[in-house]
Design an enzyme around this catalytic site. Structure first.
Site, PDB file in Angstrom:
ATOM      1  N   GLY A  27      -4.576  -1.653  -1.074  1.00 18.17           N
ATOM      2  CA  GLY A  27      -3.863  -2.580  -1.961  1.00 18.17           C
ATOM      3  C   GLY A  27      -3.607  -3.953  -1.380  1.00 18.17           C
ATOM      4  CD  GLU A  28       0.069  -4.412   2.296  1.00 19.25           C
ATOM      5  OE1 GLU A  28       1.219  -4.841   2.161  1.00 19.25           O
ATOM      6  OE2 GLU A  28      -0.304  -3.807   3.314  1.00 19.25           O
TER       7      GLU A  28
END
Ligand code: FES
Ligand code: FES
Lengths: 737, 191
Positions: free
Chosen positions: A699-700
């Protein structure tokens, strides 16, 4: 095999029918409503606060202020509360919007109206409104995460190496106030029964919230239950307890009814986290052949007046490229601003904007292609840990990205590509995010009806974790995903890792994986020991599991279902625990996720508006559990960063520091028409050193490097280098036409 | 001392004066809230509910009728999460008062499926993963249903612009477009 399949989300049906329950949807009998009053000034003191009219308004049950609030217990510091001051602590005002009162009333309309009737007499002091005004205060921070997240570091002798380098560049980059702006505003519903408290709240970490809530209220933690059902987006601003949650809990105790508090959109912008403005000064030295010699990276970010909160924008500086020397320094400067919150992607997001832009500037200086420059500085080992990276397919990401994008069509110099009235530019950047992990527990239960259930406290914030973890459990047990239930988001469940910092796949995923394998192993042993089982007496390693059935891998038709096995043995279920502990990794390696971004922008020559028409992202995150949800999340992360690159900015009033327009009408998050074609792919190689599943966080890393990739494409298109985000048209009008 | 301080003091004072005097009649009236008996047809069902005249249609649906599928993302008409069909047209239910709609027909996300059978747009959102957190999804889907009704010949290229009133911070935009395009094709072919 369930893992790796592009399954629909397990909660898809609930989400498309409106049946999905978010915190603000929870209803309890007798529930009443709260509304907050925020400070109109940025610094000063409440000289007097008049609540008589509010108290007299119809339906009002209570008005809490610093004068009459119940006593807080413990200290913010000891509880690791994210602010250094509990809500309504005293009359002092440290930022605009600071909550000064809370009204509880029978209906939402009554509460909102009564909140308007609270009259505050302020003693106003001058505020430090902007980062520039705060700069004289820039200082080395004191904070609790040193040395895990260092703020001062040197490798080699960067000053000497800079002086000796063939080429030097020195640049300043800036990022503004950004807001997480999840679509769901923060909400809490607090309910007391028999001395126990249940808190429904919008949380990325229920087990992390519980001790804070319990501690501040002076209740033993085992009498507090925190429930976070589905979360409507968070991006970091639901990682910790905010004041209103504590206020709802004390108010519910006081009025003896369940209290619901949903903050307004304006309050989301002002009092529930943001990324503060950051100023980054970068000095880079390289030799003519492109080999980096030194980077000196000095950052200053705004911090609240009450405490030091450094942004780790130096995070990529020493770990992304091969370098002979590095010097980093993080400073903070006090401003009258609300408390920030870690935001996708903390440190690496703004940091990579600066580093990725500086590399691009250097590439023109040296006349070396930006991809080639990065290749020449490829780093095989973590320079501080002095261990080789595990699962680093960054070079493959460059290759694959360049191929998919058509990088070879790039003109070598800026302002060389036109299409009608549009300037066209290509840009790129690397992406990297250290693979953080943390302890996590999960339970998997196999039942005598052939179904299974996963139980772990993880929150579904939109990442698809209920789906991917279900797939993990399916992979481990051999039970089909649609036969597996999931319980999550509740402190009565085993503690998962928090749903931030890209920890779910690696940490919670490992816990689920191990629990599932153990449950299957217990079942297999039961069969082996059972004379009536077709698998009786087989060696354990010959037993496989698929389609809800255990079988002999050498003779797959020989076997039986879990259902048959458990029923015959009078077992209702098999329940096993899995635990991911920090020692689970192969200690010989360093771990991160990697990627490459390639962007095409088009800039109308007259309007100077930047459109990202094509973006290619290629990522190396180990094994991909579900390509459908993974691709969606990656596209989302790219767009999230695109917003920061091109349009997002919370503008502060230059005198008071107040946010001028804390609303979605003015804080422009990307809309559908802003988003062009986004091509996401993966260089997929399981990283078994990192986790037994071979899968890592996603997600990052997907949002890291996007800002630079876009800014670099803008420069390539039009020859204007924008170093202060966002790249709005006004910053492009000055240049040549 | 400084101008700023004075101005702010005056402002603060002005605020309470405003509350006490200038705005007094309106306030006084509002503080004895009126309620109105309202009839709506919600998802095909006739409902009668006593509502606070200040209540938005959105809060009425959520708080009084317990239809919490429609979401409040901003309460300011800026996000589209609260989109419902009002007499067949798309409206932002946070921007309109319930009492203004006596006798109207309201369709919310809960009213789209036919029993267990999902509406084609719902099906398409599920299959194309047209969401992440799902908080904007009710609004996106209702908006898309309204859009397809208004533009039976909707082209793929028109979707992004026409769906830009519905924010998705998770930015599932590509999949939202694909879902709507698929549903549009389906409804054209179905005819
Ligand atoms: S809640 Fe109505 S538009 Fe945002
Ligand atoms: S799915 Fe999260 S806001 Fe759209």
């Amino acid at each position: 095999m369930a893992i790796g399949r592009p399954l629909n989300r397990v909660e898809a049906r609930e989400k498309v029918t409106g049946a999905a329950r978010y915190t603000a949807d929870a209803r309890l009998p007798g529930m009443v409503y709260a509304a907050l009053v925020g400070s109109a000034v940025s610094a000063g003191r409440v000289r007097a606060i008049d609540t008589t009219r509010a108290e007299a308004a119809p339906g009002v049950l209570a008005v809490l202020t610093h004068l009459n609030r119940p006593q807080w217990h413990g200290t913010p510091d000891a509880l690791r509360y994210q602010e250094t001051r509990f809500p309504l602590a005293d009359e002092h005002i440290h930022h605009h919007g600071q909550y000064l009162a809370m009204v509880v009333a029978g209906t939402r309309e009554q509460a909102a109206h009564a909140a308007d009737l609270v009259a505050v007499d302020y003693e106003t002091r001058p505020a430090v409104p902007t980062l520039d005004a705060a700069l004289p205060d820039a200082h080395q921070p004191v904070w609790r995460f040193e040395p895990e997240f260092p703020t001062l570091l040197a490798i080699g002798d960067p000053e000497a190496m800079l002086a000796a380098a063939d080429v030097r560049i020195e640049r300043e980059y800036r990022t503004p106030y950004y807001s997480h702006a999840p679509m769901e505003p923060h909400a809490t519903l607090a309910h007391w029964a028999g001395g126990s408290l249940t808190v429904y709240t919008t949380s990325q970490h229920v087990h992390g919230d519980r001790p804070v809530i319990a501690g501040a209220l002076g209740v033993p933690p085992d009498r507090v239950r925190v429930i976070s059902s589905l979360v409507g987006g968070a991006f970091g601003n639901k990682t910790a307890v905010w004041g209103p949650t504590l206020l709802a809990a004390v108010a519910a105790r006081q009025v003896g009814r369940p209290v619901q508090l949903v903050v307004t959109r304006k309050q989301v912008f002002t009092c529930h986290g943001h990324q503060p403005p950051i100023l980054q000064r970068l000095r880079v030295g390289a030799n003519r052949d492109g080999t980096l010699q030194a980077i000196v990276h000095h950052t200053v970010n705004g911090t609240p007046v009450l405490f030091d909160r450094p942004e780790g924008a130096i995070s990529p500086t020493g770990t992304v490229y091969a370098l002979r020397s590095v010097g980093v320094r993080v400073e903070v400067a006090r401003m009258h601003m609300p408390t920030p919150a870690t935001m996708r992607t903390p440190g690496d997001g703004p940091g990579m904007f600066a580093v990725g832009s500086a590399l691009d500037e250097l590439s023109y200086e040296l006349g070396i292609d930006p991809v080639e420059l990065r290749r020449r500085n490829h780093l095989a080992a973590h320079p501080l840990e002095r261990k080789p990276w595990s699962g680093k397919q960054l070079l493959e990401c460059y290759d694959e990205g360049a191929r998919r994008f058509g990088w070879e069509r790039r003109a070598p110099r800026p302002r060389m590509m036109r299409d009608g009235g549009d300037w066209v530019g290509f840009g790129m950047s690397s992406a990297q995010r250290l693979e953080h992990h943390g302890p996590a527990r999960a339970v998997v239960e196999i039942r005598d009806d052939g179904t299974a259930e996963v139980r772990t406290s993880t929150q579904e914030i939109g990442t698809g974790n209920l789906t991917t973890l279900t797939q993990v459990a399916a992979g481990g047990t051999g039970i089909e995903p649609d036969r597996i239930g999931f319980r999550s988001g509740d402190t009565t469940l085993p503690e998962s890792s928090p749903t931030y910092g890209s920890r779910t796949t690696g940490s919670t995923g490992t816990a689920v994986h191990l629990a599932a394998l153990r449950a299957r192993q217990v079942a297999a042993r039961l069969a082996i020991a059972d004379a009536r089982s077709p698998l009786h007496g087989l060696p354990e390693e010959r037993i496989g599991a698929a389609h809800g059935r255990l079988y002999d891998v050498d003779a797959p038709r020989r076997g039986e279902t879990y259902r048959e096995l458990l029923r015959r043995n009078g077992r209702r279920s098999i329940v096993e625990q899995g635990f991911h502990d920090l020692a689970g990794r192969d200690p010989r390696f360093s771990y991160a996720t990697f990627g490459a971004h390639f962007t095409e922008v088009r800039i109308d020559d007259t309007l100077r508006r930047v459109r990202v028409t094509r973006h290619v992202g290629v990522f190396a995150v180990g094994r991909v559990l579900n390509p459908k949800t993974a691709r969606n999340q990656a596209q989302g992360g790219i767009v999230y960063a695109l917003g920061g690159a091109l349009m997002e900015e919370l503008t502060a009033d230059p005198v008071t520091g107040r946010f001028i327009a804390p609303a979605l009408t003015d804080y422009h998050v990307p809309v559908n028409a802003d988003v062009g074609e986004i091509d996401v792919s993966f260089v997929e190689e399981p990283d078994y050193g990192a986790h037994p599943l071979g899968a890592k966080g996603l997600g990052e890393v997907v949002a890291v490097g996007v800002h630079a990739s876009i800014a670099n494409a803008v420069y390539h298109a039009i020859g204007i280098r924008v170093r202060d985000l966002p790249i709005t048209p006004d910053k492009l009008v000055a240049g040549p036409r | 001392m400084s101008d700023g301080t004075k101005r702010r003091t005056v402002l603060a004072g002005g605020l309470s004066v405003g509350v006490g005097l200038a705005a007094a009649p309106a306030r006084a009236e509002a503080s004895t809230p009126k309620t109105d008996l309202l009839t709506l047809v919600v998802n095909g069902r006739r409902v009668r509910v006593d509502v606070d005249v200040r209540a938005s249609l959105l809060d009425t649906l959520r708080d009084r009728l317990h239809l919490t599928g429609t979401k409040k993302g901003c309460d300011q008409g800026a996000c589209g999460a609260c989109t419902v069909l009002l007499d067949g047209r798309r409206v932002l239910s946070c921007l309109t008062l319930a009492v203004m709609h006596e006798g109207s027909e309201v369709t919310t996300v809960e009213g789209l499926a036919d029993g267990d059978r999902l509406h084609p747009v719902q099906r398409a959102f599920a299959d194309h993963d047209g969401f992440q957190c799902g908080f904007c999804t009710s609004g996106q889907i209702v908006s898309a249903v309204g859009l397809l009704a208004e533009h039976p010949d909707l082209t793929d290229a028109e979707i992004p612009e026409l769906m830009s009133g519905n924010l998705c911070r998770c930015a599932a935009y590509g999949n939202i477009r694909a879902a709507i395009a698929a549903a549009a094709r389906l409804s054209r072919e179905g005819e």
